[in-house]
Write a protein that holds these residues in place. Structure first.
Motif, mmCIF file in Angstrom:
data_model
loop_
_atom_site.group_PDB
_atom_site.id
_atom_site.type_symbol
_atom_site.label_atom_id
_atom_site.label_comp_id
_atom_site.label_asym_id
_atom_site.label_seq_id
_atom_site.Cartn_x
_atom_site.Cartn_y
_atom_site.Cartn_z
ATOM 1 N N ARG A 59 0.842 -1.191 0.000
ATOM 2 C CA ARG A 59 0.000 0.000 0.000
ATOM 3 C C ARG A 59 0.879 1.243 0.000
ATOM 4 O O ARG A 59 1.901 1.288 0.670
ATOM 5 C CB ARG A 59 -0.899 0.002 1.214
ATOM 6 N N LYS A 60 0.455 2.244 -0.773
ATOM 7 C CA LYS A 60 1.241 3.466 -0.907
ATOM 8 C C LYS A 60 0.399 4.681 -0.555
ATOM 9 O O LYS A 60 -0.827 4.647 -0.645
ATOM 10 C CB LYS A 60 1.773 3.589 -2.332
ATOM 11 N N CYS A 61 1.092 5.735 -0.195
ATOM 12 C CA CYS A 61 0.454 7.006 0.138
ATOM 13 C C CYS A 61 -0.248 7.555 -1.107
ATOM 14 O O CYS A 61 0.302 7.522 -2.210
ATOM 15 C CB CYS A 61 1.524 7.982 0.626
ATOM 16 N N ASP A 62 -1.475 8.069 -0.916
ATOM 17 C CA ASP A 62 -2.236 8.608 -2.056
ATOM 18 C C ASP A 62 -1.669 9.931 -2.566
ATOM 19 O O ASP A 62 -1.995 10.352 -3.671
ATOM 20 C CB ASP A 62 -3.703 8.799 -1.668
ATOM 21 N N TRP A 63 -0.829 10.600 -1.779
ATOM 22 C CA TRP A 63 -0.264 11.877 -2.211
ATOM 23 C C TRP A 63 1.148 11.720 -2.780
ATOM 24 O O TRP A 63 1.416 12.129 -3.901
ATOM 25 C CB TRP A 63 -0.253 12.863 -1.040
ATOM 26 N N CYS A 64 2.061 11.095 -2.032
ATOM 27 C CA CYS A 64 3.470 11.049 -2.455
ATOM 28 C C CYS A 64 3.908 9.676 -2.979
ATOM 29 O O CYS A 64 5.034 9.523 -3.424
ATOM 30 C CB CYS A 64 4.379 11.482 -1.309
ATOM 31 N N SER A 65 3.065 8.687 -2.898
ATOM 32 C CA SER A 65 3.315 7.320 -3.394
ATOM 33 C C SER A 65 4.434 6.582 -2.666
ATOM 34 O O SER A 65 4.987 5.632 -3.183
ATOM 35 C CB SER A 65 3.600 7.329 -4.895
ATOM 36 N N LYS A 66 4.770 7.016 -1.456
ATOM 37 C CA LYS A 66 5.732 6.277 -0.635
ATOM 38 C C LYS A 66 5.009 5.106 0.021
ATOM 39 O O LYS A 66 3.800 5.181 0.256
ATOM 40 C CB LYS A 66 6.302 7.170 0.466
ATOM 41 N N PRO A 67 5.715 4.027 0.335
ATOM 42 C CA PRO A 67 5.076 2.923 1.059
ATOM 43 C C PRO A 67 4.569 3.400 2.421
ATOM 44 O O PRO A 67 5.205 4.205 3.085
ATOM 45 C CB PRO A 67 6.188 1.890 1.221
ATOM 46 N N LEU A 68 3.407 2.918 2.806
ATOM 47 C CA LEU A 68 2.813 3.334 4.075
ATOM 48 C C LEU A 68 3.540 2.699 5.256
ATOM 49 O O LEU A 68 3.822 1.501 5.240
ATOM 50 C CB LEU A 68 1.345 2.932 4.136
ATOM 51 N N PRO A 69 3.817 3.495 6.287
ATOM 52 C CA PRO A 69 4.378 2.909 7.506
ATOM 53 C C PRO A 69 3.278 2.176 8.281
ATOM 54 O O PRO A 69 2.102 2.230 7.910
ATOM 55 C CB PRO A 69 4.871 4.134 8.286
ATOM 56 N N LYS A 70 3.649 1.507 9.365
ATOM 57 C CA LYS A 70 2.648 0.795 10.164
ATOM 58 C C LYS A 70 1.607 1.754 10.724
ATOM 59 O O LYS A 70 0.431 1.438 10.785
ATOM 60 C CB LYS A 70 3.315 0.029 11.301
ATOM 61 N N ARG A 71 2.048 2.922 11.142
ATOM 62 C CA ARG A 71 1.107 3.937 11.638
ATOM 63 C C ARG A 71 0.924 4.978 10.543
ATOM 64 O O ARG A 71 1.837 5.727 10.235
ATOM 65 C CB ARG A 71 1.666 4.587 12.899
ATOM 66 N N HIS A 72 -0.245 5.004 9.943
ATOM 67 C CA HIS A 72 -0.507 5.941 8.860
ATOM 68 C C HIS A 72 -1.846 6.654 9.098
ATOM 69 O O HIS A 72 -2.619 6.275 9.972
ATOM 70 C CB HIS A 72 -0.488 5.232 7.506
ATOM 71 N N VAL A 73 -2.101 7.685 8.321
ATOM 72 C CA VAL A 73 -3.293 8.512 8.466
ATOM 73 C C VAL A 73 -4.318 8.069 7.428
ATOM 74 O O VAL A 73 -3.988 7.890 6.259
ATOM 75 C CB VAL A 73 -2.935 10.002 8.256
#
Length: 67
Positions: A24-38
């Protein structure tokens, strides 16, 4: 058959679940999501759930949606 070849054949049979294949990736910057995400939920949008790596990315995405 050599030991090394036998080991590589056994790994071919391993099937990974879809959740491990698709990172899963961030919808804004496309970085992989950390365990704690928004997570931003809005049932009026399609898709109704957006995930971000940080609060800053979420705020940048919200400001881009307004303009």
């Amino acid at each position: 058959m050599t030991y090394k070849q036998n080991m590589s054949d056994s790994f071919i049979d391993i099937k990974l679940p879809e959740s491990l294949k698709k990172i899963r990736k961030c919808d804004w910057c496309s970085k992989p999501l950390p365990k704690r995400h928004v997570i931003h939920k809005n049932i009026g949008q399609d898709p109704p759930e957006h995930k971000f790596c940080s609060r800053t990315c979420k705020e940048n995405w919200c400001h881009a949606q307004k303009s």
